[in-house]
Enzyme design. Structure first.
Site, PDB file in Angstrom:
ATOM      1  N   SER A 218       0.850  -1.193   0.000  1.00 14.97           N
ATOM      2  CA  SER A 218       0.000   0.000   0.000  1.00 14.97           C
ATOM      3  C   SER A 218       0.884   1.241   0.000  1.00 14.97           C
ATOM      4  O   SER A 218       2.006   1.204   0.524  1.00 14.97           O
ATOM      5  CB  SER A 218      -0.861   0.039   1.256  1.00 14.97           C
ATOM      6  OG  SER A 218      -0.066   0.397   2.366  1.00 14.97           O
ATOM      7  N   ASP A 219       0.407   2.329  -0.592  1.00 13.02           N
ATOM      8  CA  ASP A 219       1.087   3.588  -0.318  1.00 13.02           C
ATOM      9  C   ASP A 219       0.948   3.828   1.182  1.00 13.02           C
ATOM     10  O   ASP A 219       0.060   3.281   1.843  1.00 13.02           O
ATOM     11  CB  ASP A 219       0.519   4.751  -1.138  1.00 13.02           C
ATOM     12  CG  ASP A 219       1.517   5.918  -1.196  1.00 13.02           C
ATOM     13  OD1 ASP A 219       2.466   5.931  -0.370  1.00 13.02           O
ATOM     14  OD2 ASP A 219       1.365   6.811  -2.044  1.00 13.02           O
ATOM     15  N   TRP A 220       1.839   4.650   1.704  1.00 13.55           N
ATOM     16  CA  TRP A 220       1.948   4.776   3.164  1.00 13.55           C
ATOM     17  C   TRP A 220       0.678   5.413   3.750  1.00 13.55           C
ATOM     18  O   TRP A 220       0.426   6.595   3.609  1.00 13.55           O
ATOM     19  CB  TRP A 220       3.190   5.598   3.490  1.00 13.55           C
ATOM     20  CG  TRP A 220       4.443   4.774   3.705  1.00 13.55           C
ATOM     21  CD1 TRP A 220       5.288   4.888   4.769  1.00 13.55           C
ATOM     22  CD2 TRP A 220       4.988   3.720   2.901  1.00 13.55           C
ATOM     23  NE1 TRP A 220       6.310   3.968   4.673  1.00 13.55           N
ATOM     24  CE2 TRP A 220       6.161   3.241   3.552  1.00 13.55           C
ATOM     25  CE3 TRP A 220       4.603   3.106   1.707  1.00 13.55           C
ATOM     26  CZ2 TRP A 220       6.937   2.199   3.039  1.00 13.55           C
ATOM     27  CZ3 TRP A 220       5.379   2.074   1.203  1.00 13.55           C
ATOM     28  CH2 TRP A 220       6.521   1.633   1.864  1.00 13.55           C
ATOM     29  N   GLY A 221      -0.134   4.600   4.347  1.00  7.97           N
ATOM     30  CA  GLY A 221      -1.369   5.103   4.950  1.00  7.97           C
ATOM     31  C   GLY A 221      -2.561   5.016   4.011  1.00  7.97           C
ATOM     32  O   GLY A 221      -3.606   5.628   4.263  1.00  7.97           O
ATOM     33  N   ALA A 222      -2.449   4.242   2.930  1.00  5.08           N
ATOM     34  CA  ALA A 222      -3.527   4.209   1.933  1.00  5.08           C
ATOM     35  C   ALA A 222      -4.675   3.266   2.315  1.00  5.08           C
ATOM     36  O   ALA A 222      -5.725   3.284   1.685  1.00  5.08           O
ATOM     37  CB  ALA A 222      -2.967   3.780   0.574  1.00  5.08           C
TER      38      ALA A 222
END
Ligand code: BGC
Length: 729
Positions: A218-222
Site C-alpha cells: 500500500s502507499d503509506w497510509g492508503a
C-alpha cells in the site's frame, strides 16, 4: 501465535520502513526512491522525515525522462541497486510512472511523461537496473494518481478505455517487460473504490490479466479497511507499528467475512519477497560515490533540452566575460520536495562550474522568498548583463512551490523573474535562459531570450552538466516528454482538475498531452518530443515492413557531433473508434559525427496499435492502413509511410440487441436475416439495399424491435431461433 495470526502479521509493517520478522521469515527494509536512496540515519521515526544517509541524487524523473534513453535509465537503476545494497535496503520505492495529466500536479517532477509509452519504456529500464542488483523495485502509484489535491480520498472517475490506454498502460508494460517484484497501490479511489481495496485493479487486472507475481504494497497510509484490502489483493500494508489491523484480519477471518486463503496468499507473497531480497543481499557491499556522481552528471547533461537557440547563441565562448544571474545558479534547485527528497553525496553548483570555465560576474537578480529590494536586485543584474558579453539567467520555481502533497494553482513563472528577464534582454540581447522546474511552466513570456535551456530538475550533477552544455562540451540531445502549452486554459484537463467534492472527472478522455493539442489543432509553445541540438539532422529512407520493423536513416548535417532521438508515431486514419491524431509507438537514437549517417532501427510492438474495446473488454488491433510518421518531435515530422496491418479476428455475436446494420454486415447472419426481411417486409430492406436512405434509417433498429413493426408476423423467439441457427451455421 496461531498460523493465521502469523500470516496477518506478515502483511503489515513493523514500523515506517521495515516489515516484521515472523518465525523464519526475515524482516526487510523498503525505502524511497525513485531518483536516489532515501535511507534514514537513525531508527525510523513515525513520519519518515528524519535525516537521511547521503546517497547519490540522480536527476528526478522530470529531468531523466527528457533523456529518452532507456540504457542510461537502466544504468542509473543499477547504481541505485548498488547503493541500496550498501545501505541495507531490500526494496526501493520506484519508479513513479503516473501520467502527467495536468501540469499543475504538484508531483509531476517524480513522473516521466504525459505519454504512457515513454513512461513504460523508461520505467521498465529502471526496474531492470535495480532488480539486476538483487533489490526489489516497487512500481508506483497504481493507479490514476494524477494529482495531489485530496489525494487520499479523491475518486479518479475515468472511463474504461481511457483507463486502459492511458493510465494503466505504462504499468502493464513494466509488468510485462520487467517483472517488478512489488508494486505500490495509490491513495486515491479509482471509479469510486479505494485503490487499496480495489479488487478489479489489484486482482483482476494486475494479476489475472497481466500475470503480476509480486507483492502489492500500500502507499503509506492508503489502507482504510485492512480486511477489505486483503480481500481485494493487497499483500502488505505500510507503514505499521501496532497490531491493530493484523487483529482486524484475524477477526474478519473468524467471523467469516474474509477468506483465510486470501490472508495466506498475501503472506506467501511477502515471504517470497523477503526471502528473495535477503538472499540477494550482499553484506558489507559498498558503492563508488565518485563513479555515481559522474553518472549523475552524465545523466543530467543528457536530460537538458535546448528549447531555442536563435542565432546559434549557444554554445558559449569561454574566452568571453559572462554575467550569471539568478539565485538558482548559486543555490541550486535540483530535486522536488516530499518523500523522494534525497540527501546528496555532493552537489555541483552551476555558478562555480561556469566560473571555473570563464570569467563571470554574478548577480542574484531576484529573491525566491520576497526578501530584498526587488528593484535594486534587478538593477544590479541589468548592470552586470549590460557590461558582459553574454548573460545567462537562471529562472524557475522555488522548492516550496513544487512538492508532494500540493498542486499548483497556475503554471506561471514568478512575475518578478519575468520583469527581470525583460530588463536584462533589453540591456543585453545576447541572453540565455536556464529554466529550473519540476513541472511544466508557461514558457511563452521567456521566449524573448534568444536561447533557452530547459534544465527541469537535474540532481546533484546538474551544475557541472549545465556548464558542459552551455560551453558545448556536451551537445544537448534531450527532448520534452511533456507539451509546453501556450496557456493554462488550453491544457486537456482544464475545467476538470482537480475536481470537487471527492471526484475528479477525466473529461478529456483519451486525449491527454500532445494527443489533445493535436486533436484540437491547438498551437503550443513547444511540442512533445521537441529538443534542438548544436548540430542539425536530416531524416531519409523511412521504411516500415509488414512485421512492423521500422528503419530510418539519420544524417548529421551540421558541424558538431550530436545525438538525435527519432520518434515514431502512428495514426489510424480509417479507425472505427476515436484515436489520437498520432501516438508514440517507438523511439531510438543515434550519435553521429558531422557528415555521418546511421540507421535507427526499431520494432513497433503490435500491441501498441491496439485500442481497448469496451464491448468485449479486451485489446483489439483493427485491420487496415496504419500511417507511421518519424520525427524530431511530435510536430516536426520528417517522413511517413503507410503499412497494411491484418487485425485481430474479431466478431461481435449478433443478438436481438444488435442493430440491423450490424446483423446484415455479419456474414454469419446476413443471409438468413436478409431472407427474413424480404419475406416479411419486401425486397427494399434486404442486404442489397444497404446504402439507400431507408436502409440507413432502418439500419439503426435493434433486430429484436422488428417484432413491433411486423404486424404480428414475427416474435422475439422466432428471431432468436433464426440468429442461433445462423450463428451455428
Ligand atoms: C508517497 C510514496 C512514498 C511513501 C513512503 C507516500 O506519501 O506517496 O510515493 O513512497 O510515502 O515515503
Amino acid at each position: 501465535m496461531s498460523e493465521l495470526a502469523e500470516q496477518a502479521a506478515l502483511g503489515s509493517g513493523a514500523d515506517f520502513w521495515t516489515t516484521k520478522q515472523v518465525g523464519p521469515v526475515p524482516a526487510i527494509v523498503l525505502t524511497d526512491g525513485p531518483h536516489g536512496v532515501r535511507k534514514q540515519v537513525a531508527a525510523s521515526d513515525q513520519l519518515g522525515i528524519a535525516e537521511n544517509v547521503p546517497a547519490t541524487c540522480f536527476p528526478p524523473a522530470a529531468g531523466l525522462g527528457q533523456s529518452w534513453d532507456p540504457g542510461l535509465v537502466e544504468r542509473i537503476g543499477t547504481a541505485l541497486g548498488r547503493e541500496s545494497q550498501a545501505l541495507g535496503v531490500h526494496v526501493l520505492l520506484g519508479p513513479g510512472i503516473n501520467i502527467k495529466r495536468d501540469p499543475r500536479c504538484g508531483r509531476n517532477f517524480e513522473y516521466y511523461s504525459e505519454d504512457p509509452f515513454v513512461s513504460g519504456v523508461l520505467g521498465a529500464a529502471w526496474v531492470r537496473g535495480v532488480q539486476g542488483e538483487g533489490v526489489g523495485a516497487c512500481v508506483k502509484h497504481f493507479a490514476a494518481n494524477n494529482q495531489e489535491y485530496d489525494r487520499m480520498r479523491v475518486s479518479a472517475d475515468v472511463d474504461p478505455r481511457t483507463l486502459r490506454e492511458i493510465y494503466l498502460r505504462a504499468f502493464q508494460r513494466v509488468v510485462a517487460e520487467a517483472d517488478p517484484w512489488s508494486l505500490m497501490c495509490s491513495y486515491n479511489r479509482v471509479n469510486g473504490v479505494l485503490a487499496s481495496q480495489n479488487e478489479w485493479l489489484l486482482t483482476k487486472v494486475l494479476r489475472d490479466e497481466w500475470g503480476f507475481q509480486g507483492v502489492v504494497v500500500s502507499d503509506w497510509g492508503a489502507v482504510a479497511d485492512r480486511p477489505a484490502a486483503v480481500a481485494a489483493g493487497l499483500d502488505l500494508e505500510m507503514p505499521g507499528g501496532g497490531a491493530a489491523t493484523d487483529d482486524d484480519v484475524v477477526v474478519a477471518v473468524g467471523n467469516g467475512s474474509l477468506d483465510p486463503a486470501r490472508v495466506a496468499r498475501a503472506a506467501d507473497r511477502v515471504t517470497a519477497l523477503a526471502t528473495r531480497t535477503t538472499a540477494a543481499h550482499r553484506e558489507g557491499a559498498e558503492f563508488d560515490a565518485d563513479a555515481h556522481h559522474l553518472l549523475a552528471r552524465e545523466a543530467a547533461a543528457r536530460s537538458i533540452v535546448l528549447l531555442q537557440n536563435k542565432g546559434d547563441l549557444l554554445p558559449l565562448d569561454s574566452s568571453k566575460h559572462l554575467a550569471v544571474i539568478g539565485e538558482f545558479a548559486q543555490q541550486p534547485r535540483y530535486q522536488g520536495g516530499g518523500s523522494s527528497h534525497v540527501t546528496p553525496t555532493r552537489l555541483d553548483v552551476p555558478m562555480e562550474e561556469i566560473g571555473a570555465r570563464a570569467e563571470v560576474t554574478f548577480a542574484p537578480g531576484f529573491s525566491t522568498d520576497g526578501s530584498g529590494d526587488a528593484a535594486a536586485l534587478r538593477e544590479d543584474a541589468v548592470q552586470a548583463a549590460a557590461t558582459a558579453h553574454t548573460a545567462v539567467v537562471f529562472l524557475g520555481l522555488a522548492a516550496r512551490q513544487e512538492s508532494e502533497g500540493a498542486d499548483r494553482a497556475d503554471i506561471e513563472i514568478p512575475p518578478e523573474q519575468l520583469e527581470l528577464l525583460t530588463a536584462v534582454v533589453a540591456a543585453q540581447p545576447r541572453t540565455v535562459v536556464v529554466l529550473i522546474h519540476g513541472s511544466v511552466l508557461r514558457v511563452a513570456p521567456i521566449t524573448i531570450a534568444p536561447a533557452i535551456l530547459d534544465a527541469a530538475l537535474l540532481g546533484q550533477g546538474g551544475g557541472a552538466a549545465l556548464a558542459d552544455v552551455l560551453f558545448g562540451a556536451v551537445n544537448p540531445s534531450g527532448k520534452l516528454t511533456e507539451t509546453v502549452p501556450v496557456r493554462l486554459q488550453d491544457v486537456p484537463a482544464y475545467g476538470n482538475f482537480p475536481g470537487e467534492h471527492g471526484h475528479v472527472r477525466y473529461g478529456e478522455g483519451l486525449q491527454v498531452g500532445y494527443r489533445w493539442y493535436d486533436a484540437r489543432e491547438l498551437p503550443v509553445t513547444f511540442p512533445f518530443g521537441h529538443g534542438l541540438s548544436y548540430t542539425t539532422f536530416e531524416y531519409s529512407d523511412l521504411v516500415v515492413d509488414p512485421s512492423l520493423q521500422a528503419r530510418v536513416t539519420i544524417t548529421n548535417t551540421g558541424t558538431r557531433t550530436g545525438r538525435e532521438v527519432a520518434q515514431f508515431y502512428v495514426s489510424v486514419p480509417g479507425s472505427s473508434v476515436e484515436r489520437a491524431p498520432r501516438q508514440l509507438v517507438a523511439f531510438g537514437s543515434a550519435t553521429l559525427a558531422p557528415g555521418e549517417s546511421a540507421t535507427v532501427e526499431t520494432t513497433i510492438d503490435r500491441a501498441d496499435l491496439a485500442y481497448w474495446d469496451v464491448r468485449v473488454d479486451c485489446w483489439l488491433v483493427e485491420s487496415g492502413e496504419y500511417v507511421v510518421s518519424v520525427g524530431s518531435s511530435s510536430r516536426d515530422l520528417r517522413g511517413q509511410v503507410a503499412v497494411e496491418v491484418t487485425g485481430d479476428e474479431f466478431r461481435l455475436p449478433v443478438t436481438l440487441e444488435s442493430s440491423l446494420a450490424e446483423a446484415l454486415s455479419d456474414p454469419a447472419t446476413a443471409t438468413a436475416l436478409g431472407g427474413l426481411l424480404s419475406a416479411t417486409f419486401g425486397a427494399e430492406l434486404t442486404a442489397e439495399a444497404a446504402g439507400t436512405d431507408l436502409a440507413v434509417l432502418l439500419g439503426a433498429l435493434p433486430v429484436g424491435r422488428l417484432v413491433a413493426f411486423s404486424g404480428g408476423q414475427l416474435t422475439r423467439a422466432h428471431l432468436e431461433q433464426l440468429l442461433t441457427a445462423a450463428r451455428e451455421g
